[in-house]
Design a protein around this motif. Structure first.
Motif, mmCIF file in Angstrom:
data_model
loop_
_atom_site.group_PDB
_atom_site.id
_atom_site.type_symbol
_atom_site.label_atom_id
_atom_site.label_comp_id
_atom_site.label_asym_id
_atom_site.label_seq_id
_atom_site.Cartn_x
_atom_site.Cartn_y
_atom_site.Cartn_z
ATOM 1 N N SER B 84 0.747 -1.317 0.197
ATOM 2 C CA SER B 84 -0.143 0.066 0.076
ATOM 3 C C SER B 84 0.841 1.439 -0.072
ATOM 4 O O SER B 84 0.483 2.189 -0.705
ATOM 5 N N GLU B 85 1.987 1.251 0.725
ATOM 6 C CA GLU B 85 2.915 2.395 0.722
ATOM 7 C C GLU B 85 3.296 2.793 -0.847
ATOM 8 O O GLU B 85 3.447 3.857 -1.261
ATOM 9 N N LEU B 88 0.733 4.242 -2.602
ATOM 10 C CA LEU B 88 0.523 5.669 -2.294
ATOM 11 C C LEU B 88 1.518 6.389 -3.115
ATOM 12 O O LEU B 88 1.244 7.572 -3.312
ATOM 13 N N MET B 89 2.843 6.133 -3.045
ATOM 14 C CA MET B 89 3.958 6.762 -3.553
ATOM 15 C C MET B 89 3.428 7.020 -5.119
ATOM 16 O O MET B 89 3.799 7.812 -5.532
ATOM 17 N N ILE B 90 3.146 5.789 -5.789
ATOM 18 C CA ILE B 90 2.730 6.069 -7.001
ATOM 19 C C ILE B 90 1.753 7.013 -7.463
ATOM 20 O O ILE B 90 2.026 7.826 -8.346
ATOM 21 N N ILE B 91 0.735 6.977 -6.604
ATOM 22 C CA ILE B 91 -0.096 7.892 -6.884
ATOM 23 C C ILE B 91 0.013 9.671 -6.388
ATOM 24 O O ILE B 91 -0.447 10.293 -6.771
ATOM 25 N N SER B 92 1.061 9.253 -5.677
ATOM 26 C CA SER B 92 1.499 10.873 -5.254
ATOM 27 C C SER B 92 2.387 11.481 -6.438
ATOM 28 O O SER B 92 2.875 12.483 -6.360
ATOM 29 N N GLY B 93 2.744 10.452 -7.387
ATOM 30 C CA GLY B 93 3.311 11.193 -8.500
ATOM 31 C C GLY B 93 4.798 10.487 -8.581
ATOM 32 O O GLY B 93 5.897 11.400 -9.400
ATOM 33 N N LEU B 94 5.267 9.693 -7.692
ATOM 34 C CA LEU B 94 6.635 9.194 -7.827
ATOM 35 C C LEU B 94 6.821 8.479 -8.647
ATOM 36 O O LEU B 94 5.925 7.486 -9.189
ATOM 37 N N SER B 95 7.875 8.772 -9.603
ATOM 38 C CA SER B 95 8.083 7.585 -10.809
ATOM 39 C C SER B 95 8.389 6.075 -10.227
ATOM 40 O O SER B 95 8.997 5.876 -9.143
ATOM 41 N N ARG B 96 8.421 5.151 -11.162
ATOM 42 C CA ARG B 96 8.591 3.811 -10.614
ATOM 43 C C ARG B 96 9.993 3.715 -10.176
ATOM 44 O O ARG B 96 10.622 2.703 -9.486
ATOM 45 N N THR B 179 -0.974 -0.776 -10.159
ATOM 46 C CA THR B 179 -1.465 0.321 -9.203
ATOM 47 C C THR B 179 -2.627 -0.157 -8.413
ATOM 48 O O THR B 179 -2.826 -0.172 -7.441
ATOM 49 N N VAL B 180 -3.752 -0.495 -9.272
ATOM 50 C CA VAL B 180 -4.993 -0.925 -8.648
ATOM 51 C C VAL B 180 -4.811 -2.038 -7.508
ATOM 52 O O VAL B 180 -5.358 -2.060 -6.505
ATOM 53 N N LEU B 183 -3.478 -0.854 -4.247
ATOM 54 C CA LEU B 183 -4.297 -0.020 -3.546
ATOM 55 C C LEU B 183 -5.618 -0.779 -3.064
ATOM 56 O O LEU B 183 -6.170 -0.697 -2.057
#
Ligand SMILES: Nc1ncnc2c1ncn2[C@@H]1O[C@H](COP(=O)(O)OP(=O)(O)OP(=O)(O)O)[C@@H](O)[C@H]1O
Ligand SMILES: [Mg+2]
Lengths: 257, 687
Positions: B84-85, B88-96, B179-180, B183
């Protein structure tokens, strides 16, 4: 100005023999600065819709434009940049990195964006003032109450100054006082910064903070209610619509009125 | 900030990972020890004539390979834990890439810590390591080669490559995560799969394969392959078949059978009456989700038990055989006596004569229970020595059984007897009848595996008889062996090795032809020396023997192998147990919300914790018990084959394996509870 445009989106899950159609050819638009609520019975496809609009998931068919870009066509590589620059997200439960303190959670993304230090500090000061977080900045997520966590989550989502904020039942696990507080903050931000907000909710009271409600049922657009008069009137309209669509809870009415 | 996040993540999870890091450090430690010891000047001098020390290098590389596996699995569970972390990072816009970097750094800190700590431990324990090895190899020497720069950097390099390799795996996994799923983890996919016909087929196939494998262990011949390691053989096919059936069977059991069984259990009525069974039934999904690591756990435990079994066989059996060898340095018979003695004297060796032993030979028949098994035909040739001479040699060879024989009594010496599945008391009820009818029958009253002057000087079984009877036996084909003590020549010197080699060449060895064994009166023995004939039914014995080269070599090979196998099994147990512990802890993140909900419903925490304990124990220990069962079964079979497998030692070692896993289970469930308590929201924590 268009902020979001959803064009004939369908989404199905599963294989041939037990296919679930979560979204069925749904289309609608959201303009800049709107505060839109999405409601509908359980299993209607609200979360699925939100996920597709916020780049978390991809549709089976159809196109979605957010802030002028077709996000359904963006490769994963460009999505990261897109998310940073355009969207914010508040979930029901999990919103913070448990290893980082509140302030670190807030500045993490910004500091990776190479935004100048004083700008970051300025935003941190602004939002912690605004969302009343000043006393919590040095704490860690597991030392916060759920309401406090949601406030931090809102601040985290807003720190990048997104053009649009998505929220999936952000008040779901809050008591009514914390919920009201959070909703008031969201409404303020919507007004002051012209941040577009799209929020999924079950709760008519929560929904009454929006200025338009989109109702969906069985994965398709059902109807919408636009706020015209007072919040109380709007609330009653929502209740009526929920009753019509089925699946709304009449207890909402008794509790709030 | 990436670095900072990584450090904080690392610190946050340190408590739950500490044993894993210790296990990693131990792997590093032993790897370093292997390399330094291999490079030690004293040891490498020995190893020129001793291929067994290459086992150290093999151990080094297998440890590296094993590290890849355990780090790979550990990181897999870490990613699982961070799901889940990461979402969250992905959805905050951090790149893979950034996320992968954070994760890589986080794991790298732990790995580097383990590497550094392991090397330090390696420096400290190196002397102990070398000492143990030398001890097992029967060498008394001190090595003081604890610091080796080249071993240091080779170990570091090896492990850094391992870290990088796993890092690349991890990154590619992070890049492919959806991503889905991160989360909104959902179990729906699994449930659907569970109902397919293929799944039902595999659910039945699993136990069938396991049982089939067990049956095949006992019915097919495969052990021969373990001794020869020749792949052309049919036993090789059998071994591969058995292993394949067992591995696949275990895999299907965890993947299909258990989840299917549990979901069926969940549907039955009586499960609701038995709390325990219902609890068990609810673990089905977890079993299925972790079927890979559960399978591997079973396999590793099996492998550990089997390795420990082989180590204990080699240790007690091999070393006993060695001990049974005569401690007398040189034995020669009349024929080669002068020749060998001259050679040794010419090299400056000093010889001291200890005792001489006349040996006669004659066909005999045993009368008594299982006599046909012991003889393996109607009669057998036997070599005979007199009691007086035997006792004289016993003065110098303390491991000879001291017996005083009365009239018409005999001592039976054989190394084959132990392998014949005959009880000792049955042997003792046998009587010996000689081909020469004038001689009386002798009662066997004692048995020994130890031959006077060493077993390789004799053809087969030896009988010690009272002196008056020995006098009466005709001395056709007889010989006299003379034993010497040897001084001023090292036992492992190339010179003695050459003498030893010569003693096995046809000129030196005596060959016996044994004819008409059906009837005692007609049975004949002919002894040849240096004659090439068709000797298909023949026995060969040396005419002289030097104690030293072969024994020393054997002991060193055995020692090195026992050491390496034992160490590998122990490390495997420890490291894999730590990975299992990580697996359970990685589940906490997912289940803690369930627990939270359950507490809100009103189920008291005490009850929940008991359930979590129970579930952990089940997931942790059931593959261990399965594996131990497997391993013991296989070793039991090997034991039947060997007839005197030191089962007690093996049970002890197996218990140790179990205890290691048990300790890890305790550690895990302690941490599990700690994390669950921590996630209870502050307003629910009873302060
Ligand atoms: N990963 C998935 N696999 C299969 N079916 C799914 C999946 N996710 C959602 N669904 C199905 O799609 C439909 C819509 O689900 P969704 O979560 O969007 O509903 P919702 O409107 O958010 O409901 P709720 O108000 O209960 O949260 C449901 O029937 C659900 O069962
Ligand atoms: Mg939903």
């Amino acid at each position: 100005m268009r902020m979001v445009e959803v064009k004939q989106v369908s989404k199905s899950f599963g294989a041939r023999n037990n296919l679930v159609r979560a979204l069925n050819n749904i289309s609608f638009t959201i303009d800049r600065g709107e505060f839109v609520g999405v409601m509908g019975p359980s299993g209607a496809g609200k979360t699925t819709l939100l996920n597709i609009m916020s780049t978390i998931d991809r549709p089976s068919v159809g196109r979605v434009y957010v802030a002028g870009q077709e996000i359904t066509a963006l490769p994963e590589r460009d999505l990261a940049t897109f998310r940073r620059e355009n969207i914010g997200f508040i979930f029901q439960d999990f919103n913070l990195l448990p290893a980082l303190s509140v302030s670190e959670n807030l500045v993490m993304v910004l500091s990776m964006l190479k935004i100048p230090r004083d700008e970051v500090q300025k935003r941190l000061a602004y939002y912690s003032e605004h969302l009343n977080l000043n006393k919590l900045l040095t704490r860690y997520p597991n030392e916060l109450s759920i309401g406090q966590k949601q406030r931090v989550a809102a601040a985290r989502a807003l720190m990048t100054q997104p053009k649009i904020l998505f929220a999936d039942e952000p008040t779901g696990s809050l008591d009514s006082k914390s919920a009201t507080e959070l909703l008031q903050y969201l409404a303020t931000i919507n007004l002051e910064n012209e941040t577009t907000i799209m929020m999924v909710t079950h709760d008519a009271f929560t929904a009454s903070y929006c200025n338009r409600i989109v109702f969906i049922k069985d994965g398709a657009f059902y109807s919408e209610v636009v706020r015209a008069g007072s919040r109380q009137q709007f609330f009653n309209q929502i209740i009526d619509m929920q009753a019509a669509i089925g699946g709304g809870k009449i207890s909402d009415f008794r509790n709030r009125d | 900030m990436i670095l900072e996040t990584a450090i904080k993540n690392f610190r946050r999870h340190l408590a739950g990972r500490v044993l894993y890091l210790v296990a990693l450090a131990l792997l590093v430690m032993v790897s370093y020890d292997c390399l330094t010891t291999f490079q030690d000047s004293f040891i490498s001098r020995i190893s020129q004539g001793n291929p067994a020390l290459v086992a150290l290098l093999l151990l080094f590389f297998s440890l590296l390979g094993f590290s890849v596996l355990i780090i790979f699995y550990a990181n897999r569970f870490f990613i699982h834990q961070h799901r889940s972390e990461i979402g969250l990072m992905i959805i905050s816009g951090l790149s893979r890439g950034q996320i992968a970097l954070i994760f890589f750094l986080e794991t790298l800190f732990g790995e580097l810590l383990a590497l550094g700590f392991g090397l330090l431990l390696g420096l400290l324990t190196n002397k102990l390591f070398a000492m143990l090895l030398l001890r097992l190899m029967g060498l008394r020497a001190a090595t003081n080669h604890w610091f080796s720069f080249s071993a240091l950097w080779k170990t570091s390099l090896g492990f850094l490559i391992v870290f990088a390799l796993v890092g690349i795996f991890d990154s590619s996994r992070i890049f492919s995560l959806r991503t889905v799923r991160l989360l909104y983890p959902n179990e729906l996919g699994d449930i659907r799969q569970r109902n397919s016909w293929l799944n039902r087929l595999l659910a039945w196939l699993g136990p069938l394969l396991v049982i089939g494998g067990y049956v095949a262990v006992f019915k097919l011949s495969w052990i021969h392959f373990m001794e020869t390691l020749r792949f052309s053989d049919r036993t090789a096919t059998n071994t591969v078949l058995i292993m394949g059936a067992l591995i696949l069977g275990i895999w299907f059991c965890f993947r299909n059978t258990l989840p299917a069984l549990f979901s069926w259990l969940q549907g039955t009525k009586w499960a609701y009456d038995q709390q325990r069974i219902l609890d068990l039934a609810t673990t089905g999904q977890e079993v299925q989700f972790h079927h890979q690591s559960l399978t591997l756990t079973t396999l590793f435990v099996t492998a550990s038990v089997v390795l420990l079994g082989f180590a204990s066989v080699l240790y007690s059996d091999g070393f006993r055989n060695l001990e049974e060898e005569a401690p007398i340095d040189l034995v020669a018979d009349r024929q080669f006596h002068d020749h060998v003695l001259q050679q040794i004297k010419a090299k400056g060796g000093h010889l001291q004569r200890l005792a001489h032993l006349p040996v006669k030979i004659m066909p005999v028949t045993l009368h008594g229970p299982k006599s046909d098994v012991i003889m393996s035909q109607a009669t057998m040739p036997i070599e005979i020595v007199g009691m007086h001479n035997y006792l004289q040699i016993q003065r110098h060879q303390k491991n000879l059984l001291p017996v005083i024989l009365d009239r018409n009594q005999a001592l039976f010496i054989s190394q084959d007897f132990q392998y014949q599945h005959v009880h000792l008391h049955e042997l003792m009820r046998n009587q010996v009848q000689f081909a020469d009818g004038k001689l009386p029958r002798l009662q066997i009253v004692a048995f020994s595996r130890v031959y006077p002057l060493g077993s390789n000087l004799f053809f087969g079984n030896v009988l010690v008889v009272p002196d008056d009877i020995f006098e009466q036996i005709p001395s056709a084909n007889s010989r006299v062996l003379v034993g010497y003590r040897l001084k001023k020549i090292a036992p492992d010197s190339p010179f003695l090795k050459k003498i030893d080699d010569d003693s096995y060449q046809s000129k030196a060895s005596r060959q016996m032809r044994y004819r008409h064994p059906q009837q005692l009166q007609k049975a004949q023995i002919t002894i040849y020396q240096d004659v090439k004939r068709d000797l298909s039914n023949a026995y060969i014995s040396s005419n002289y023997s030097v104690r030293g080269p072969s024994q020393v070599l054997l002991q060193r090979v055995l020692g090195a192998i026992v050491f390496v196998i034992g160490l590998l099994a122990i490390l495997m147990t420890f490291a894999w147990a730590s990975v299992c512990s990580l697996r359970e802890l990685s589940e906490v993140e997912r289940t803690r919300f369930d627990y939270l909900t359950l507490t809100k419903i009103g189920i008291d925490q005490h009850h929940l914790l008991r359930y979590s304990n129970w579930k952990n124990r089940m997931l942790f220990l059931s593959p261990v018990i399965f594996g131990i069962g497997n391993g013991l079964l296989v070793m039991r079979f090997v034991g039947l084959y060997l007839n005197h497998l030191p089962m007690k030692l093996l049970y002890l070692l197996t218990a140790a394996v179990f205890i290691v896993y048990w300790c890890f289970y305790l550690f895990t469930s302690y941490n599990y509870r700690r994390i669950i308590k921590m996630t209870t929201p502050p307003d629910q924590q009873g302060r």
